[in-house]
Scaffold this motif. Structure first.
Motif, short mmCIF file in Angstrom:
data_model
loop_
_atom_site.label_atom_id
_atom_site.label_comp_id
_atom_site.label_asym_id
_atom_site.label_seq_id
_atom_site.Cartn_x
_atom_site.Cartn_y
_atom_site.Cartn_z
N LYS A 1 0.85 -1.19 0.00
CA LYS A 1 0.00 0.00 0.00
C LYS A 1 0.89 1.24 0.00
O LYS A 1 1.72 1.44 0.88
CB LYS A 1 -0.92 0.00 1.23
CG LYS A 1 -1.93 1.10 1.21
CD LYS A 1 -2.87 0.98 2.39
CE LYS A 1 -3.88 2.11 2.34
NZ LYS A 1 -4.78 2.08 3.47
N GLY A 2 0.73 2.06 -1.02
CA GLY A 2 1.49 3.30 -1.12
C GLY A 2 2.91 3.12 -1.66
O GLY A 2 3.67 4.08 -1.70
N LEU B 1 6.28 5.03 -2.31
CA LEU B 1 6.40 6.22 -1.46
C LEU B 1 5.97 5.91 -0.03
O LEU B 1 5.19 6.64 0.57
CB LEU B 1 5.56 7.37 -2.04
CG LEU B 1 5.92 7.78 -3.47
CD1 LEU B 1 4.95 8.81 -4.00
CD2 LEU B 1 7.36 8.28 -3.53
N GLN B 2 6.49 4.85 0.52
CA GLN B 2 6.17 4.47 1.89
C GLN B 2 7.21 5.09 2.82
O GLN B 2 8.40 5.05 2.55
CB GLN B 2 6.22 2.95 2.05
CG GLN B 2 5.23 2.22 1.19
CD GLN B 2 5.47 0.73 1.17
OE1 GLN B 2 6.59 0.28 1.31
NE2 GLN B 2 4.41 -0.03 0.99
N GLY B 3 6.74 5.65 3.90
CA GLY B 3 7.66 6.16 4.90
C GLY B 3 8.28 5.02 5.69
O GLY B 3 7.79 3.90 5.68
N ASN C 1 13.58 0.60 -0.87
CA ASN C 1 12.37 0.93 -0.10
C ASN C 1 11.42 -0.26 0.00
O ASN C 1 10.20 -0.11 -0.08
CB ASN C 1 11.67 2.16 -0.67
CG ASN C 1 10.81 2.84 0.37
OD1 ASN C 1 11.03 2.71 1.57
ND2 ASN C 1 9.79 3.56 -0.08
N PHE C 2 12.00 -1.44 0.15
CA PHE C 2 11.22 -2.65 0.38
C PHE C 2 11.24 -3.02 1.87
O PHE C 2 11.29 -4.20 2.22
CB PHE C 2 11.79 -3.81 -0.44
CG PHE C 2 11.63 -3.66 -1.92
CD1 PHE C 2 10.41 -3.89 -2.52
CD2 PHE C 2 12.70 -3.26 -2.69
CE1 PHE C 2 10.26 -3.75 -3.89
CE2 PHE C 2 12.57 -3.11 -4.05
CZ PHE C 2 11.35 -3.35 -4.66
N THR C 3 11.19 -2.02 2.72
CA THR C 3 11.39 -2.28 4.14
C THR C 3 10.22 -3.00 4.80
O THR C 3 10.43 -3.72 5.78
CB THR C 3 11.66 -0.97 4.91
OG1 THR C 3 10.61 -0.04 4.62
CG2 THR C 3 13.00 -0.38 4.50
#
Length: 123
Positions: free
Chosen positions: A3-4, A7-9, A62-64
């Motif tokens: 989801k998102g 651009l995920q924080g 950003n695959f955290t």
């Protein structure tokens, strides 16, 4: 997980989890190099380096969210493996057998069932 994306924080908890996980694998690698060499020395060095590489690549890409669950699933069974080793060092045969049985069950559950059926499927 997605989801998102992308651009995920990154939450503080995930930042700490990644930091501690990478520090743990750096310590394993350092320990591997400084202690008496075993038969699997090179295999374990490569394993720790690949693990660190995957941790850093998942951070950079950003695959955290999915990365933190993969780290958790892969490390969860290690608790029981270390417990089994501890019992072996204590010469407690029954405890080591129980620990290894738990390790095997948790390893099968996390790496053979949950990981491919839920995590890889979503990827």
């Amino acid at each position: 997980f997605w989801k998102g994306f992308p651009l995920q924080g990154i939450d503080d908890d995930i930042w700490w989890y990644y930091t501690l996980s990478s520090a743990y694998y750096w310590s394993l690698l350092f320990n591997q190099v400084t202690e008496e060499r075993k038969k699997d020395f090179w295999m374990m060095c490569v394993h720790h380096l690949v693990t660190l590489g995957l941790i850093y690549l998942s951070w950079l890409g950003n695959f955290t969210r999915v990365g933190s669950v993969v780290i958790l699933l892969h490390d969860f069974a290690d608790v029981f493996l270390e417990m089994s080793k501890l019992f072996i060092y204590m010469k407690h045969d029954r405890g080591s057998k129980i620990g290894f049985t738990l390790f095997t069950g948790v390893w099968i559950l996390t790496r053979i069932i949950i990981y491919p059926c839920h995590i890889l499927r979503s990827v």
